[in-house]
Write a protein that holds these residues in place. Structure first.
Motif: not given
Length: 339
Positions: A33-46, A327-339
């Motif tokens: 894996m190179t990268a992934a993104s954070v999604n609302r479902v991640d919070l739901y699972m957490r 965060s209410p200031a966030r706009m767009g996607k959040i990236l997770i860098r893996i490799a």
């Protein structure tokens, strides 16, 4: 290998841990894996995970990109750059044979029903992989799998958007909603968005779309004023209870509302009289098919849109990325860098 795993509910249950390297049975590929993104479902699972069949510990993460390590007996070769379709699907049930993989009778979503993408390696059937060009922007590709695929089906699915149509997008700063704005504009539709906060208001005005500050304006009244009393042909609403009544009142006669989430609650008033008098349609939507996925990727590779990335975090800081998603200031996607 290192992976972000959910051991128990709550923030303290998410951490970087050692997990076994995945097996690679025939017909599968093992991906670095190179990268992934954070999604609302991640919070739901957490925080809950209610209604989703799964076992803990679970490797989190729904979408992402990487390079093939091995895929014996398949059309994939080591080093191929690939994007992961978020579902592991059977390929043989009625839904799969009809090309509607999200409705697969035994579908397992990565990071929900099976181990996901916040890991150094992932194994998945090759039918759930799409090759990327050698020069692909892997960061941008990493954020397409959930938010943009979901938005694609919402914009082009049961009520396809096109020139001459008006699309209203609620809460446009979120990942899926922002994607819907971009795709609706790509389709030639007139786009109206709701958001709040000076930076977001300015951003969307600079994009060339019409903007309503939902904290300062009456949404339905403003939409009707902007459209000469016609209303919106398509409303994209994944906010839920807080926006549902205004969304219904903003719709044109014979219009469509499409939803993929309910972050403020799942039980709004149905307003049935308005539904049948104005002949409105409500569509539920979750991600998209493999065909839609391929068309989305082609549109992105052709330069029809570019997904904005608000912030990037290393794999070990994924719990911090989860907090930033709220965060209410966030706009767009959040990236997770893996490799």
């Amino acid at each position: 290998m290192k992976a972000i795993t959910l051991q128990q509910r709550g923030r303290d249950g998410v951490a970087l841990r050692d997990m076994p390297t995945p097996d690679c049975p025939p017909g599968w590929a093992r991906i670095r894996m190179t990268a992934a993104s954070v999604n609302r479902v991640d919070l739901y699972m957490r925080d809950s995970g209610a209604g989703i069949t799964h076992d803990l510990p679970l490797i989190m993460g729904v979408d992402g990109v990487g390079e093939v390590i091995e895929a014996p007996g398949t059309d994939f070769a080591p080093g191929d750059r690939v994007i992961l379709y978020p579902y592991e699907f059977c390929g043989t049930c009625r839904a799969c044979l009809a090309g509607d993989q999200p409705l697969c009778h035994s579908a397992r979503i990565l990071g929900e029903h099976r181990h996901g993408t916040f890991a150094e390696e992932v194994a998945i059937p090759t039918r759930a992989l799409v090759k990327l060009r050698a020069d692909a922007d892997m960061d941008q590709a990493a954020v397409l799998g959930v938010a943009y695929l979901t938005a694609w089906r919402m914009v082009f699915g049961k009520a396809p958007t096109g020139p001459g149509m008006t699309v209203l997008v609620q809460g446009a700063g979120g990942g899926v909603s922002y994607a819907a704005v971009q795709l609706a504009r790509m389709a030639g539709a007139r786009v109206i968005v709701t958001t709040t906060g000076e930076a977001k208001l300015v951003h969307f005005r600079d994009m060339g779309v019409e903007v309503i500050d939902y904290r300062a304006e009456d949404l339905a009244r403003t939409v009707m004023k902007l459209t000469g009393g016609e209303g919106a042909d398509l409303v994209v609403d994944n906010v839920g209870e807080a926006t549902w009544p205004a969304s219904l009142r903003s719709m044109a006669r014979g219009g469509h509302l499409v939803t993929c989430g309910a972050t403020t609650g799942a039980h709004p008033s149905a307003d049935i009289q308005r539904l049948f008098v104005r002949q409105l349609s409500i569509h539920g939507s979750t991600m998209g098919s493999m065909d839609e996925f391929r068309r989305l990727i082609r549109a992105w590779e052709n330069g029809s849109f570019a997904p904005p990335i608000d912030a990037a975090f290393p794999l070990a800081e994924t719990p911090t990325a989860f907090d930033y998603l709220e965060s209410p200031a966030r706009m767009g996607k959040i990236l997770i860098r893996i490799a």
